[in-house]
Design a protein around this motif. Structure first.
Motif, PDB file in Angstrom:
ATOM      1  N   MET B 148       0.822  -1.210   0.000  1.00 36.81           N
ATOM      2  CA  MET B 148       0.000   0.000   0.000  1.00 36.81           C
ATOM      3  C   MET B 148       0.857   1.262   0.000  1.00 36.81           C
ATOM      4  O   MET B 148       0.507   2.273  -0.608  1.00 36.81           O
ATOM      5  CB  MET B 148      -0.925   0.021   1.231  1.00 36.81           C
ATOM      6  N   LEU B 149       2.009   1.171   0.665  1.00 35.70           N
ATOM      7  CA  LEU B 149       2.929   2.310   0.685  1.00 35.70           C
ATOM      8  C   LEU B 149       3.446   2.587  -0.720  1.00 35.70           C
ATOM      9  O   LEU B 149       3.486   3.734  -1.187  1.00 35.70           O
ATOM     10  CB  LEU B 149       4.098   1.999   1.632  1.00 35.70           C
ATOM     11  N   ILE B 150       3.821   1.494  -1.407  1.00 34.57           N
ATOM     12  CA  ILE B 150       4.325   1.645  -2.779  1.00 34.57           C
ATOM     13  C   ILE B 150       3.215   2.163  -3.689  1.00 34.57           C
ATOM     14  O   ILE B 150       3.420   3.098  -4.481  1.00 34.57           O
ATOM     15  CB  ILE B 150       4.880   0.306  -3.308  1.00 34.57           C
ATOM     16  N   ALA B 151       2.017   1.566  -3.523  1.00 35.04           N
ATOM     17  CA  ALA B 151       0.881   2.008  -4.345  1.00 35.04           C
ATOM     18  C   ALA B 151       0.622   3.491  -4.108  1.00 35.04           C
ATOM     19  O   ALA B 151       0.456   4.269  -5.052  1.00 35.04           O
ATOM     20  CB  ALA B 151      -0.362   1.189  -4.001  1.00 35.04           C
ATOM     21  N   GLY B 152       0.617   3.889  -2.833  1.00 38.93           N
ATOM     22  CA  GLY B 152       0.405   5.295  -2.484  1.00 38.93           C
ATOM     23  C   GLY B 152       1.461   6.174  -3.126  1.00 38.93           C
ATOM     24  O   GLY B 152       1.162   7.247  -3.660  1.00 38.93           O
ATOM     25  N   GLY B 153       2.707   5.697  -3.084  1.00 35.75           N
ATOM     26  CA  GLY B 153       3.809   6.446  -3.688  1.00 35.75           C
ATOM     27  C   GLY B 153       3.577   6.666  -5.173  1.00 35.75           C
ATOM     28  O   GLY B 153       3.750   7.766  -5.692  1.00 35.75           O
ATOM     29  N   ILE B 154       3.160   5.587  -5.861  1.00 32.37           N
ATOM     30  CA  ILE B 154       2.937   5.702  -7.310  1.00 32.37           C
ATOM     31  C   ILE B 154       1.769   6.646  -7.587  1.00 32.37           C
ATOM     32  O   ILE B 154       1.822   7.457  -8.509  1.00 32.37           O
ATOM     33  CB  ILE B 154       2.686   4.311  -7.934  1.00 32.37           C
ATOM     34  N   ILE B 155       0.739   6.561  -6.753  1.00 32.29           N
ATOM     35  CA  ILE B 155      -0.410   7.449  -6.949  1.00 32.29           C
ATOM     36  C   ILE B 155       0.015   8.909  -6.798  1.00 32.29           C
ATOM     37  O   ILE B 155      -0.293   9.749  -7.631  1.00 32.29           O
ATOM     38  CB  ILE B 155      -1.551   7.107  -5.953  1.00 32.29           C
ATOM     39  N   VAL B 156       0.759   9.170  -5.717  1.00 31.28           N
ATOM     40  CA  VAL B 156       1.189  10.550  -5.487  1.00 31.28           C
ATOM     41  C   VAL B 156       2.112  11.014  -6.620  1.00 31.28           C
ATOM     42  O   VAL B 156       2.001  12.133  -7.119  1.00 31.28           O
ATOM     43  CB  VAL B 156       1.895  10.696  -4.125  1.00 31.28           C
ATOM     44  N   TYR B 157       3.017  10.117  -7.043  1.00 32.39           N
ATOM     45  CA  TYR B 157       3.920  10.453  -8.152  1.00 32.39           C
ATOM     46  C   TYR B 157       3.120  10.824  -9.405  1.00 32.39           C
ATOM     47  O   TYR B 157       3.372  11.857 -10.040  1.00 32.39           O
ATOM     48  CB  TYR B 157       4.863   9.287  -8.442  1.00 32.39           C
ATOM     49  N   SER B 227     -10.786  -2.159  -0.177  1.00 31.95           N
ATOM     50  CA  SER B 227      -9.971  -0.946  -0.338  1.00 31.95           C
ATOM     51  C   SER B 227      -8.564  -1.306  -0.816  1.00 31.95           C
ATOM     52  O   SER B 227      -7.908  -0.513  -1.487  1.00 31.95           O
ATOM     53  CB  SER B 227      -9.946  -0.104   0.940  1.00 31.95           C
ATOM     54  N   PHE B 228      -8.119  -2.518  -0.479  1.00 36.89           N
ATOM     55  CA  PHE B 228      -6.827  -2.977  -0.992  1.00 36.89           C
ATOM     56  C   PHE B 228      -6.857  -3.006  -2.522  1.00 36.89           C
ATOM     57  O   PHE B 228      -6.018  -2.419  -3.204  1.00 36.89           O
ATOM     58  CB  PHE B 228      -6.497  -4.361  -0.439  1.00 36.89           C
ATOM     59  N   ILE B 232      -5.060  -0.662  -5.497  1.00 32.96           N
ATOM     60  CA  ILE B 232      -4.269  -1.193  -6.619  1.00 32.96           C
ATOM     61  C   ILE B 232      -4.838  -0.668  -7.948  1.00 32.96           C
ATOM     62  O   ILE B 232      -4.089  -0.207  -8.814  1.00 32.96           O
ATOM     63  CB  ILE B 232      -4.302  -2.743  -6.635  1.00 32.96           C
ATOM     64  N   ALA B 233      -6.174  -0.733  -8.057  1.00 30.09           N
ATOM     65  CA  ALA B 233      -6.810  -0.284  -9.301  1.00 30.09           C
ATOM     66  C   ALA B 233      -6.515   1.185  -9.546  1.00 30.09           C
ATOM     67  O   ALA B 233      -6.162   1.595 -10.656  1.00 30.09           O
ATOM     68  CB  ALA B 233      -8.318  -0.522  -9.235  1.00 30.09           C
ATOM     69  N   LEU B 234      -6.631   1.990  -8.465  1.00 26.64           N
ATOM     70  CA  LEU B 234      -6.383   3.418  -8.620  1.00 26.64           C
ATOM     71  C   LEU B 234      -4.930   3.688  -9.014  1.00 26.64           C
ATOM     72  O   LEU B 234      -4.646   4.584  -9.806  1.00 26.64           O
ATOM     73  CB  LEU B 234      -6.718   4.157  -7.319  1.00 26.64           C
ATOM     74  N   MET B 238      -4.145   5.810 -12.174  1.00 34.69           N
ATOM     75  CA  MET B 238      -3.425   7.071 -12.062  1.00 34.69           C
ATOM     76  C   MET B 238      -2.154   7.052 -12.901  1.00 34.69           C
ATOM     77  O   MET B 238      -1.794   8.031 -13.558  1.00 34.69           O
ATOM     78  CB  MET B 238      -3.059   7.361 -10.601  1.00 34.69           C
ATOM     79  N   PHE B 239      -1.455   5.924 -12.849  1.00 35.45           N
ATOM     80  CA  PHE B 239      -0.201   5.826 -13.579  1.00 35.45           C
ATOM     81  C   PHE B 239      -0.450   5.958 -15.083  1.00 35.45           C
ATOM     82  O   PHE B 239       0.270   6.654 -15.789  1.00 35.45           O
ATOM     83  CB  PHE B 239       0.502   4.502 -13.265  1.00 35.45           C
ATOM     84  N   THR B 240      -1.536   5.277 -15.523  1.00 39.06           N
ATOM     85  CA  THR B 240      -1.875   5.346 -16.950  1.00 39.06           C
ATOM     86  C   THR B 240      -2.273   6.758 -17.349  1.00 39.06           C
ATOM     87  O   THR B 240      -1.786   7.291 -18.351  1.00 39.06           O
ATOM     88  CB  THR B 240      -3.036   4.376 -17.262  1.00 39.06           C
ATOM     89  N   VAL B 241      -3.116   7.360 -16.524  1.00 37.45           N
ATOM     90  CA  VAL B 241      -3.545   8.727 -16.827  1.00 37.45           C
ATOM     91  C   VAL B 241      -2.335   9.668 -16.863  1.00 37.45           C
ATOM     92  O   VAL B 241      -2.196  10.498 -17.761  1.00 37.45           O
ATOM     93  CB  VAL B 241      -4.577   9.229 -15.792  1.00 37.45           C
ATOM     94  N   GLY B 242      -1.436   9.473 -15.882  1.00 39.80           N
ATOM     95  CA  GLY B 242      -0.224  10.290 -15.847  1.00 39.80           C
ATOM     96  C   GLY B 242       0.559  10.157 -17.133  1.00 39.80           C
ATOM     97  O   GLY B 242       1.014  11.143 -17.717  1.00 39.80           O
ATOM     98  N   ARG B 243       0.704   8.926 -17.577  1.00 40.59           N
ATOM     99  CA  ARG B 243       1.456   8.655 -18.806  1.00 40.59           C
ATOM    100  C   ARG B 243       0.789   9.322 -20.020  1.00 40.59           C
ATOM    101  O   ARG B 243       1.458   9.922 -20.852  1.00 40.59           O
ATOM    102  CB  ARG B 243       1.547   7.136 -19.007  1.00 40.59           C
ATOM    103  N   VAL B 244      -0.526   9.219 -20.068  1.00 37.96           N
ATOM    104  CA  VAL B 244      -1.261   9.808 -21.187  1.00 37.96           C
ATOM    105  C   VAL B 244      -1.105  11.336 -21.184  1.00 37.96           C
ATOM    106  O   VAL B 244      -0.787  11.949 -22.195  1.00 37.96           O
ATOM    107  CB  VAL B 244      -2.768   9.424 -21.132  1.00 37.96           C
ATOM    108  N   PHE B 245      -1.290  11.914 -19.987  1.00 33.78           N
ATOM    109  CA  PHE B 245      -1.107  13.361 -19.833  1.00 33.78           C
ATOM    110  C   PHE B 245       0.272  13.773 -20.321  1.00 33.78           C
ATOM    111  O   PHE B 245       0.445  14.745 -21.030  1.00 33.78           O
ATOM    112  CB  PHE B 245      -1.235  13.743 -18.347  1.00 33.78           C
TER     113      PHE B 245
END
Lengths: 334, 258
Positions: B148-157, B227-228, B232-234, B238-245
């Protein structure tokens, strides 16, 4: 095998630039609704560059030089027209392509500000995947040619502008690119540093057979390096050919330098013979139309108490200025 | 990978040059620690538990808040700020012309070593908090926490990347980053204690919930499988959206001057 390195056909690049009236109110309005205006930076230009050529790219500010360089290096997508560099389409930015080119901009830095250039070079080595031995060899050559010596171990922020530019250039050439795009590489440098960089570009070109497309506001750069020049004005090419032909074609004036004898001559009297462009140390420089130069000289010598007169071509700057002052239609393209 | 490692090395060398920064950071970390703990003390002067969270558990939340904040501040934020600066000045050109993925390159270019101090503080707080709470943590929970920490990190990134990418169109957006900073402060408390509208904002608008609250929930037995999976889904989204942006932004980018 003599296929051109750079091939541009009918390149057009149009920008959409935000536009707003001056003033606070307009600024607020533009926050919400942005008006844009189309600006044609490059309007239908075509040229080719052969392997190993150094081509000077001249034009006043805003003529479209940088836009062309950016399109060639792949930073900008052409609005229309064909652009090919080393048989690649630059705007795709394929890695194999990027590995073979470099872009140096005299007004922008890419070295990391706070660390020595040597560390930035290491980064570039990793980015370009340059093998260790090749890297050492290239670096050594560059250090030697540019006289970098102790500079590369000092933090970049402690270097002078000239020193920094030399490091910038070294950093941009570590991967031994085949095509160099140099956008005003000598801007703001003193004469010695300019000459050094000029010599280096010539040496690099001779040693690696790399092609160079160079823009500069300093005619000395162009004179020293480029046999061929392309002059661009209002986004169109108005001259493409030998530098000597450029001078012949556009220089309509000669300068006459007059040294009076012991008794000074009033400037007003000399002004009757031509346009006085400078007057220093008792030496007066006149500008006269080329076809009248000989006649005016003779008259000056017979009619005024003068010890010495010499005739010269005005600097190329004047020729260039002449071109840019001329309306587009009047200057036929080659 | 070599490139990333080297950038880290260079950034560290860079940071070591400025020892004053180290002391400033010590002071700053200390101050934010005092503020965070002070808040806890005041609240628990009045009540035993806050929406089901005991004081020890909230200490753990503060710990994770420090860990994540330290990671963002040292790894994500500096590179993103540099990216925005580069977009504004037109120096991004050089990064684009390098034969490596530009997004990767701009994401690892700079780190702030001393902010990692917060991570250390956070770990200490987390351990103290969990010990006081008498939590028995299973391996599975620990694993979920790390994931979850890693997932959170990727989301924030990804969130930062999207914000930074907006600079492609608007050039100057420093203010938006201030918004993130203040919203992140809210993460000092579990987001569930906030009113629903704020919870929603902190979860989806500014993903503080996923960065701080969800990982702590993993450690305190509050994490549901739903929520787990949602996290993961988010993350993927988020990563995909970030990449597209990013891809669209790069296309729109045309340098600061002609």
């Amino acid at each position: 095998m003599t296929s051109p390195v750079i091939e541009i056909e009918h390149l057009v690049k149009t920008y959409h630039v935000p536009e707003r009236e001056p003033g606070l109110r307009a600024a607020l309005v533009s926050l919400i609704k942005r008006k844009t205006r189309e600006v044609k930076a490059v309007h239908d230009i075509s040229f080719q560059v052969q392997p190993g050529e150094i081509v000077g790219f001249l034009g006043p500010n805003g003529a479209g030089k940088t836009t062309t360089l950016k399109t060639l290096s792949g930073l900008l997508y052409p609005t229309s027209g064909k652009v090919e560099v080393l048989n690649y389409q630059p705007s795709k930015r394929e890695r194999a392509f990027l590995r073979q080119i470099t872009l140096v901009m005299g007004q922008r830095n890419q070295l990391v500000w706070d660390i020595p250039a040597a560390d930035s070079f290491e980064l570039n080595r990793a980015i370009y995947g340059i093998p260790e031995t090749e890297f050492r060899q290239t670096l050594q050559e560059l250090v030697e040619l540019l006289d970098l010596g102790p500079l590369i171990t000092k933090p970049v922020r402690n270097l002078s502008l000239g020193e920094r530019m030399k490091c910038e250039i070294a950093g941009a050439l570590l991967h031994r690119p085949k095509v160099l795009f140099l956008d005003e590489p000598t801007i703001g440098l003193d004469v010695t540093a300019q000459r050094r960089i000029r010599e280096f570009i010539r040496e690099y070109n001779a040693r690696y057979g790399a092609s160079v497309l160079l823009t500069s506001h300093y005619m000395a750069d162009v004179e020293a390096l480029c046999k061929r020049v392309i002059v661009i004005h209002h986004g169109r090419i108005i001259f493409d050919g030998q530098l000597s032909a450029l001078v012949d074609r556009f220089n309509v004036n000669k300068t006459i330098i007059v040294r009076p004898g012991d008794e000074p001559i009033e400037t007003a009297r000399i002004a009757q013979y031509g346009e006085v462009i400078s007057e220093e140390n008792g030496q007066i420089t006149l500008k006269v139309p080329r076809d009248q130069a000989t006649r005016v000289t003779t008259r000056l010598l017979t009619e005024l108490p003068i010890t010495d007169v010499s005739i010269a071509d005005p600097p190329i700057e004047d020729a260039i200025e002449q071109i840019f002052a001329t309306p587009d239609e009047a200057v036929p393209a080659n | 990978m070599r490139v990333i490692a080297l950038y880290f090395k260079v950034s560290i060398l860079n940071e070591l040059q400025y020892r004053v920064n180290f002391f400033v950071q010590v002071l700053q970390s200390f101050l934010s620690l005092v503020v965070a703990l002070g808040g806890l003390v005041i609240v628990f002067d009045h009540t035993e538990s806050l929406n089901g969270w005991t004081s020890a558990e909230l200490l753990a939340v503060v710990g994770v808040y420090f860990i994540v904040g330290g990671l963002i501040g040292s790894l994500i934020q500096p590179s993103m700020q540099m990216l925005m600066e580069d977009i504004r000045q037109g120096t991004l050109d050089f990064a684009i012309l390098k034969p490596v993925d530009t997004q990767l390159l701009v994401s690892v270019r700079q780190i702030q070593l001393w902010r990692l101090m917060d991570v250390g503080i956070g770990i200490v707080l987390l351990v103290i908090g969990l010990t006081q709470a008498g939590a028995e943590i299973t391996v599975l929970e620990l694993l979920a926490f790390v994931v979850m920490l890693i997932a959170g990190g990727i989301i924030v990134y990804s969130f930062w990347l999207i914000l930074a990418t907006i600079a492609f169109w608007f050039i100057r957006i420093d203010n938006i980053l201030q918004v993130f900073q203040s919203m992140y402060e809210a993460g000092r408390w579990p987001v569930r204690i906030y009113p629903p509208w704020l919870q929603f904002m902190l979860t989806f608008l500014v993903p503080v919930a996923f960065a701080v609250t969800v990982p702590v929930e993993a450690l305190t037995g509050r994490l549901t499988p739903l929520s787990f999976l949602g996290a993961i889904a988010l993350t993927v989204l988020m990563f995909t959206v970030g990449r597209v942006f990013w891809t669209i932004g790069i296309r729109a980018y045309s340098g600061a001057s002609a």
